[in-house]
Write a protein that holds these residues in place. Structure first.
Motif, PDB file in Angstrom:
ATOM      1  N   TYR A 259       0.827  -1.211   0.000  1.00 17.35           N
ATOM      2  CA  TYR A 259       0.000   0.000   0.000  1.00 17.35           C
ATOM      3  C   TYR A 259       0.860   1.258   0.000  1.00 17.35           C
ATOM      4  CZ  TYR A 259      -3.488   3.441   1.317  1.00 17.35           C
ATOM      5  OH  TYR A 259      -4.300   4.557   1.329  1.00 17.35           O
ATOM      6  N   VAL A 260       1.903   1.250   0.833  1.00 17.12           N
ATOM      7  CA  VAL A 260       2.795   2.421   0.896  1.00 17.12           C
ATOM      8  C   VAL A 260       3.433   2.671  -0.481  1.00 17.12           C
ATOM      9  CG1 VAL A 260       4.918   3.312   1.948  1.00 17.12           C
ATOM     10  CG2 VAL A 260       3.164   2.266   3.389  1.00 17.12           C
ATOM     11  N   ASN A 261       3.709   1.590  -1.217  1.00 13.93           N
ATOM     12  CA  ASN A 261       4.240   1.760  -2.580  1.00 13.93           C
ATOM     13  C   ASN A 261       3.211   2.382  -3.518  1.00 13.93           C
ATOM     14  OD1 ASN A 261       6.710   0.705  -1.896  1.00 13.93           O
ATOM     15  ND2 ASN A 261       6.142  -1.404  -2.462  1.00 13.93           N
ATOM     16  N   VAL A 262       1.973   1.938  -3.410  1.00 14.49           N
ATOM     17  CA  VAL A 262       0.915   2.526  -4.245  1.00 14.49           C
ATOM     18  C   VAL A 262       0.759   4.011  -3.910  1.00 14.49           C
ATOM     19  CG1 VAL A 262      -1.554   2.483  -4.799  1.00 14.49           C
ATOM     20  CG2 VAL A 262      -0.317   0.328  -4.467  1.00 14.49           C
ATOM     21  N   LEU A 263       0.783   4.307  -2.614  1.00 17.59           N
ATOM     22  CA  LEU A 263       0.659   5.695  -2.167  1.00 17.59           C
ATOM     23  C   LEU A 263       1.812   6.546  -2.705  1.00 17.59           C
ATOM     24  CD1 LEU A 263      -1.553   6.854  -0.459  1.00 17.59           C
ATOM     25  CD2 LEU A 263      -0.178   6.450   1.585  1.00 17.59           C
TER      26      LEU A 263
ATOM     27  N   ALA B 205      -6.217   4.880  -3.325  1.00 20.75           N
ATOM     28  CA  ALA B 205      -5.002   4.062  -3.346  1.00 20.75           C
ATOM     29  C   ALA B 205      -5.325   2.626  -2.940  1.00 20.75           C
ATOM     30  CB  ALA B 205      -3.935   4.660  -2.427  1.00 20.75           C
ATOM     31  N   LEU B 206      -6.238   2.436  -1.983  1.00 16.84           N
ATOM     32  CA  LEU B 206      -6.599   1.075  -1.577  1.00 16.84           C
ATOM     33  C   LEU B 206      -7.304   0.331  -2.713  1.00 16.84           C
ATOM     34  CD1 LEU B 206      -6.651  -1.026   0.793  1.00 16.84           C
ATOM     35  CD2 LEU B 206      -9.001  -0.314   1.171  1.00 16.84           C
ATOM     36  N   VAL B 207      -8.246   1.004  -3.357  1.00 21.46           N
ATOM     37  CA  VAL B 207      -8.945   0.362  -4.472  1.00 21.46           C
ATOM     38  C   VAL B 207      -7.940   0.019  -5.577  1.00 21.46           C
ATOM     39  CG1 VAL B 207     -10.732   0.616  -6.227  1.00 21.46           C
ATOM     40  CG2 VAL B 207     -11.110   1.532  -3.952  1.00 21.46           C
TER      41      VAL B 207
END
Lengths: 303, 303
Positions: A259-263, B205-207
């Motif tokens: 998640y931190v990477n996506v963020l 970001a979660l989706v």
């Protein structure tokens, strides 16, 4: 039609109580239901409400031995952290024909606890499960015969389980109106780390960030609908979530790091003022979220 | 009692339309309301509905000059990205007695656009504002005379503004039933980056993370109540959120980086299996979230 001779439930709250009510009131199954609590008094209310036939205290050797002696099925519906001590307590009295299942929100740790407590000889009797029910309400008063209708129940069978035992636990959950799906415990824990445990951590982290801000009061004052929805889960039981996060630590850390990477990707687009990338990501999320909602991906909680 | 001679609204949708209806139907203010749209047709519906008296096209020089010539108040209720071109278009026709205000979700960028478009001589006429209304519905059909009752409106007055002009815009919003609060544009942007813009990014970001997962389908299948609430805001307009994220880029990056630090603290507690720290953080969040809800911190959206 599902039938049983005796079902013993450890922890008669929303989950265990609703199973008992569903099997009797909805599926018309005959059979005795025994509830085990820390003390006989703690399950007395379940007897009063007619949810169970008999209350047994966990520390009452004779009564517990008698309760377990001819049970078809044992359900553990207590917090996951209690799996190992509960199974250790049960093991000496466990009949070889009894199937034990559970209702814990995490599975790898439960399986590992069960292997320790039951040992190689009895682990075949344990069929891990997880009914996906909303936990907004709790306690046996909230138990409903219809709780599981159209809800999902995940079973994570072990290589040691007999096919007939898995089938019996499946049949039990199907009799409540639930849809049963099988997967490995690792797969289960990855899925729920992603769609349940991670969102809880993210939601609490936002509330915690605002709490620590010098202008916290102003921020809470102006928080509106988006904040309300985003942080609703932050209001649930701290003890339960502590246990879940620790029990599913490995899978949760993998999802959190991802998640931190996506963020970081979102951050890069914002920093670069890359409107096209942002709009594309927002549009993709909106489409996925909207499709999910339209497919009826939501099982109404507690109904 | 609030009164006006002529109010000119650029962008007659939910926000502008509700202001017009509130002033007339709720506050009983007399005065002419002119709506300006990309074309006369795009605001024709607002005339039909009786929300405005007259529709003017943005590119009609003569009509626009006439509309602005004796206006007391001009409200910009168009997307924030249009602030500079709109003000540049208005500037040549602007009477020295007219007060201009806006309804944009971000303020530092709006002020900077206004300074560019109006120049040092006219910036004193611009009183920046932000009515905090839910945007779930949109369009002039959704406009309501009661939209602003008990909602908050933030004004971010400039050092150049005359006290009487600030007072007039405050009185206008108070007449709609709103509570008016003043703060600097930097403070405004920090607050809304934290409680509105950041949650939107986190939710998307979660989706997006789940979408990219190899087991996305399984994850969406088992997503339940927590996921539903957490990601509800991910379903709103990608264009609007792109504009907001870019317009409030600086404050949003500060909040995002701070959030990642908070998340790192949660991660460390999970990795160290520090149950006490986790429970404390979860309990703190729960208490804050519950108190916020009980204080009535939520203004019902769109009511």
């Amino acid at each position: 039609m599902f039938s049983f001779n005796k079902l013993v439930i450890f922890g008669v709250g929303l989950i265990g109580g609703s199973l008992a009510r569903a099997l009797r009131e909805r599926a018309g199954a005959k059979g005795r239901v025994v509830g085990v609590g820390r003390s006989a008094q703690s399950v007395a209310r379940a007897v009063e409400l007619g949810v169970i036939d008999e209350a047994v205290a966990l520390d009452a050797d004779v009564a517990l031995a008698r309760a377990l002696s001819d049970a078809d099925i044992v359900l553990l519906a207590a917090p996951v952290a209690q799996t190992e001590p509960l199974l250790a307590r049960i093991a000496p009295f466990l009949d070889a024909r009894t199937i034990v299942t559970d209702a814990g929100s995490t599975k790898s740790d439960v399986v590992s606890s069960a292997r320790k407590a039951l040992g190689a000889s009895r682990i075949k009797q344990f069929v891990p499960g997880h009914p996906i029910a909303g936990r907004e309400s709790s306690g046996v008063e909230a138990a409903l015969p219809e709780l599981y209708v159209e809800l999902n129940v995940v079973l994570c069978p072990l290589p040691e389980n007999a096919a007939a035992d898995i089938e019996k636990i499946e049949a039990m959950w199907r009799a409540t109106g639930a849809c049963v799906r099988q997967m490995s415990e690792a797969q289960h824990d990855r899925v729920f780390a992603s769609v349940s445990h991670l969102p809880h951590v993210l939601s609490c982290a936002l509330v915690d960030q605002i709490l620590a801000a010098p202008d916290a009061e102003l921020k809470f004052f102006f928080a509106a609908g988006g904040f309300r929805d985003f942080t609703r889960i932050a209001a649930s039981s701290p003890e339960m979530w502590r246990d879940i996060c620790l029990a599913n630590r490995t899978a949760l850390l993998v999802e959190l790091d991802d998640y931190v990477n996506v963020l970081a990707r979102f951050r890069a687009a914002i920093e670069a003022s890359d409107g096209a990338a942002l709009e594309e990501a927002f549009a993709r999320s909106r489409m996925a979220r909207t499709e999910w909602q339209e497919r009826g991906g939501i099982k109404p909680a507690g109904k």
